[in-house]
Design a protein around this motif. Sequence first.
Motif, PDB file in Angstrom:
ATOM      1  N   HIS A  14      -7.307   0.928  -7.895  1.00  0.00           N
ATOM      2  CA  HIS A  14      -7.837   0.950  -6.651  1.00  0.00           C
ATOM      3  C   HIS A  14      -7.703   2.428  -6.132  1.00  0.00           C
ATOM      4  O   HIS A  14      -6.930   3.165  -6.707  1.00  0.00           O
ATOM      5  CB  HIS A  14      -6.862   0.254  -5.611  1.00  0.00           C
ATOM      6  CG  HIS A  14      -6.826  -1.597  -5.790  1.00  0.00           C
ATOM      7  ND1 HIS A  14      -7.810  -2.309  -5.329  1.00  0.00           N
ATOM      8  CD2 HIS A  14      -6.136  -1.959  -6.520  1.00  0.00           C
ATOM      9  CE1 HIS A  14      -7.307  -3.467  -5.478  1.00  0.00           C
ATOM     10  NE2 HIS A  14      -6.450  -3.391  -6.490  1.00  0.00           N
TER      11      HIS A  14
ATOM     12  N   HIS B 187      -1.861  -4.548  -9.226  1.00  0.00           N
ATOM     13  CA  HIS B 187      -3.015  -3.914  -8.453  1.00  0.00           C
ATOM     14  C   HIS B 187      -2.275  -2.265  -8.450  1.00  0.00           C
ATOM     15  O   HIS B 187      -1.216  -2.095  -7.724  1.00  0.00           O
ATOM     16  CB  HIS B 187      -3.008  -4.151  -7.011  1.00  0.00           C
ATOM     17  CG  HIS B 187      -3.703  -5.550  -7.018  1.00  0.00           C
ATOM     18  ND1 HIS B 187      -5.154  -5.769  -7.384  1.00  0.00           N
ATOM     19  CD2 HIS B 187      -3.313  -6.805  -7.094  1.00  0.00           C
ATOM     20  CE1 HIS B 187      -5.492  -7.018  -7.186  1.00  0.00           C
ATOM     21  NE2 HIS B 187      -4.281  -7.751  -7.277  1.00  0.00           N
TER      22      HIS B 187
ATOM     23  N   SER C 138     -10.271   6.228 -11.143  1.00  0.00           N
ATOM     24  CA  SER C 138     -10.317   4.847 -11.741  1.00  0.00           C
ATOM     25  C   SER C 138     -10.699   4.741 -13.106  1.00  0.00           C
ATOM     26  O   SER C 138     -10.281   4.005 -13.760  1.00  0.00           O
ATOM     27  CB  SER C 138     -11.299   3.930 -11.014  1.00  0.00           C
ATOM     28  OG  SER C 138     -12.480   4.429 -11.001  1.00  0.00           O
TER      29      SER C 138
ATOM     30  N   TRP D 135       1.543   0.232  -5.234  1.00  0.00           N
ATOM     31  CA  TRP D 135       1.426  -0.559  -6.133  1.00  0.00           C
ATOM     32  C   TRP D 135       1.642  -1.953  -5.526  1.00  0.00           C
ATOM     33  O   TRP D 135       2.721  -2.234  -4.560  1.00  0.00           O
ATOM     34  CB  TRP D 135       1.949  -0.440  -7.589  1.00  0.00           C
ATOM     35  CG  TRP D 135       3.366  -0.685  -7.587  1.00  0.00           C
ATOM     36  CD1 TRP D 135       4.351   0.586  -7.435  1.00  0.00           C
ATOM     37  CD2 TRP D 135       4.268  -1.704  -7.457  1.00  0.00           C
ATOM     38  NE1 TRP D 135       5.711   0.061  -7.505  1.00  0.00           N
ATOM     39  CE2 TRP D 135       5.820  -1.221  -7.331  1.00  0.00           C
ATOM     40  CE3 TRP D 135       4.128  -2.916  -7.400  1.00  0.00           C
ATOM     41  CZ2 TRP D 135       6.647  -2.019  -7.562  1.00  0.00           C
ATOM     42  CZ3 TRP D 135       5.210  -3.750  -7.534  1.00  0.00           C
ATOM     43  CH2 TRP D 135       6.472  -3.450  -7.450  1.00  0.00           C
TER      44      TRP D 135
ATOM     45  N   ARG E 176      -8.049   3.916 -15.933  1.00  0.00           N
ATOM     46  CA  ARG E 176      -7.439   2.449 -16.073  1.00  0.00           C
ATOM     47  C   ARG E 176      -7.221   2.058 -17.223  1.00  0.00           C
ATOM     48  O   ARG E 176      -5.852   1.320 -17.549  1.00  0.00           O
ATOM     49  CB  ARG E 176      -8.297   1.472 -15.372  1.00  0.00           C
ATOM     50  CG  ARG E 176      -7.497   0.030 -14.772  1.00  0.00           C
ATOM     51  CD  ARG E 176      -8.733  -1.059 -14.909  1.00  0.00           C
ATOM     52  NE  ARG E 176      -8.753  -1.485 -16.191  1.00  0.00           N
ATOM     53  CZ  ARG E 176      -8.441  -2.402 -16.978  1.00  0.00           C
ATOM     54  NH1 ARG E 176      -7.275  -2.844 -16.414  1.00  0.00           N
ATOM     55  NH2 ARG E 176      -8.627  -2.479 -18.359  1.00  0.00           N
TER      56      ARG E 176
ATOM     57  N   GLU F  71      -2.902   2.120  -7.531  1.00  0.00           N
ATOM     58  CA  GLU F  71      -3.581   3.155  -6.948  1.00  0.00           C
ATOM     59  C   GLU F  71      -3.783   4.304  -7.923  1.00  0.00           C
ATOM     60  O   GLU F  71      -2.635   4.741  -8.338  1.00  0.00           O
ATOM     61  CB  GLU F  71      -3.273   3.620  -5.625  1.00  0.00           C
ATOM     62  CG  GLU F  71      -3.167   2.752  -4.477  1.00  0.00           C
ATOM     63  CD  GLU F  71      -2.608   3.067  -2.927  1.00  0.00           C
ATOM     64  OE1 GLU F  71      -2.224   4.151  -2.979  1.00  0.00           O
ATOM     65  OE2 GLU F  71      -2.791   2.405  -2.104  1.00  0.00           O
TER      66      GLU F  71
ATOM     67  N   LEU G 213      -4.103   0.331  -0.727  1.00  0.00           N
ATOM     68  CA  LEU G 213      -3.564  -0.952  -0.872  1.00  0.00           C
ATOM     69  C   LEU G 213      -2.690  -1.566   0.258  1.00  0.00           C
ATOM     70  O   LEU G 213      -2.569  -2.606   0.868  1.00  0.00           O
ATOM     71  CB  LEU G 213      -2.626  -0.935  -2.071  1.00  0.00           C
ATOM     72  CG  LEU G 213      -3.066  -0.981  -3.439  1.00  0.00           C
ATOM     73  CD1 LEU G 213      -2.059  -0.721  -4.468  1.00  0.00           C
ATOM     74  CD2 LEU G 213      -3.935  -2.445  -3.558  1.00  0.00           C
TER      75      LEU G 213
ATOM     76  N   VAL H 185      -5.348  -3.707 -12.198  1.00  0.00           N
ATOM     77  CA  VAL H 185      -6.627  -3.485 -11.422  1.00  0.00           C
ATOM     78  C   VAL H 185      -6.390  -2.172 -10.722  1.00  0.00           C
ATOM     79  O   VAL H 185      -5.281  -1.964  -9.961  1.00  0.00           O
ATOM     80  CB  VAL H 185      -6.723  -4.529 -10.378  1.00  0.00           C
ATOM     81  CG1 VAL H 185      -8.055  -4.335  -9.754  1.00  0.00           C
ATOM     82  CG2 VAL H 185      -7.077  -6.270 -11.114  1.00  0.00           C
TER      83      VAL H 185
ATOM     84  N   VAL I  50      -1.299 -10.084 -11.943  1.00  0.00           N
ATOM     85  CA  VAL I  50      -2.257  -9.047 -11.657  1.00  0.00           C
ATOM     86  C   VAL I  50      -1.365  -7.740 -10.873  1.00  0.00           C
ATOM     87  O   VAL I  50      -1.027  -8.124  -9.812  1.00  0.00           O
ATOM     88  CB  VAL I  50      -3.454  -9.760 -10.835  1.00  0.00           C
ATOM     89  CG1 VAL I  50      -4.514  -8.371 -10.710  1.00  0.00           C
ATOM     90  CG2 VAL I  50      -4.062 -10.777 -11.468  1.00  0.00           C
TER      91      VAL I  50
END
Length: 449
Positions: free
Chosen positions: A419, A376, A382, A360, A385, A378, A424, A417, A374
Motif C-alpha cells: 500500500h 499489508h 509498490s 503494517w 513488493r 506500506e 493503512l 499486499v 495477508v
Amino acid sequence: MLTSLVELAELLALRTGPQRALGLLGLFPASALEAMRRRRFRRTLRVAAERSGFYREEFRRRGIDVRRIDHPSQLGDFFTTGDDLRSYGPDAFLVARADTAFETTGTTSPLPKRVFFSRREIADMGRLSAIWLHLLGLRPNDRVVSAFDCSFWVSPYVLRSGLDLLGCFHVEAGKIDAAEFYDRAKPYRPAALFGEPSWVVRLSEIARDRGAWPLKFLLAGGENISEAARRAVEDAWGAPLYLNYGQTESFGALGAECRLKNGYHRNDLYFFFEVPFPDADGYGEVVYTTLSSRAMPLIRYRSSDRTRLVDSACECGVSMGRLAKILGRSDEMVVCGMGNVGPWVFDELLRGVTGISGDWQVAIGHSGHRDAVVLHVEMEKSSGRDAAEAQILANLRGRFSDFWRNLEMRLFDFRVVAHPEGTLRGHNRKLRRVVDERPFTNHPQVVNL
Ligand SMILES: [Zn+2]
C-alpha cells in the motif's frame, strides 16, 4: 457433609467404567456441585497463599485475607495473567513437586509460558478424557491415530492419558505432512483421528481426493474452526468433527463438545469458570481458577478467549454447563493454521526487509477452507513488493521454523499486499496490528482493547 459425600461419589465415579461414571456424575444435584466447587476453591486459595511465592506476595500486597474468601468474585480486580507466568516464572507459582511441563507461546513476546504439572493430576484429567471419548463413541477395541504436535505441547499428553485408561490401540504420528499421514495411518484403519483444525482441514482435502475410510469421529483441538470448514471435513469423511477447548495452562481440559456440537461442556469438576465483565449478551473474557492442580494452581487466570457461560440444559443429557463457541481473543494474538501469532511475529518477519516503511497490518481470513494470512505493508514504491515478499518468506523460513513447516504443509496461505505510505492507518489513532476476520459464529465480533 454433603460436599464430602459428593467428592467421595465423584472419586468413585471417576474410578469406575466410563458408562457408569457418566450415570453417577449425572446424579449430582447442581447445588452439591456448586458447594464442592467452592470448597475446592477455598482449598486452592489457602494452599496457594501458603506455598506459592507469587500468590503469597500478591495477597499480602493487596491486603487479601484468603480465609474470608468464598467465591472468586470476592477477589475483586485480582487476576493472574499470561504475562505474570512469563515474568515471574513457574517456580513462583509452585506449591508442590512437579513432574513435567508444557509450553505455549503468547501475544507479546517470543518467550513461552511454562506450566508445570504432577503425574497425579494428569491421571485425574485422563479419567475425564476417557469418559468423554467414551461418550463420543470410542470403545476399547477401536484404534486411533493422532497427529498432535508433540513438541512441548500438552495435547498429545492429554489424549494419551485418556486413551491409556480407555484401553484403545493408539499410534502417535506427530504433526507430519497430511499426505504422508494419510498413507501411513490408513493401514491401521483407525476409527478416530486427532489433530489441529487447520491440519484436519488439509487431511480432509486429501481424503476427498483419494477416498475416506469409515471413522467414528475426528477430534480437533488447539484452534477454532468455522462451521463451513467443519462441514467440509465432515462431508469428506462422512463422520462428525468434534472440538475440544483447552489451554496449556489448564492441561488442555477446559471443555469439549458433545454429539450436538452446541458449545463446549465445561469441566466444572476441575475449574471454576467466570466471565467477570460480560457485555449485554453475556459475552466477555473467560477467567478460570484451577481446582485440582496439585503442582501449579492458577487463580482467576485470564484466558484472553471471549465467550459466554451457558447454563441451560443440553439435549444430550450431560448435566455439566457449557461455554458457547469461542468468539475470538481479547488480545492481539490469533491462533490459526500458521500457529499462535501476535504482533511481535510480524515485527520479526519485517525486520531488515528493504523498501518497507511506516505501518503494517495483518488480516487472518479464509482462502477456501484454509486460513489465509495477508500481510499489508506500506512501501515507498509498490514495484518493490515481489522482492519484499521474497525477503519476508526468507525471514519466515529462517526465524520461524514451525510456521514455515505449517506453510509447507499447506495449513495456511501467505500473501503480502503493498500500500502507499500513510494509507493503512486511515483515521485511526491506534492501528490494530493483527485482525482475525474469520467468521466462527453468527455473533458479531466485539473487540475490547
Ligand atoms: Zn451436550
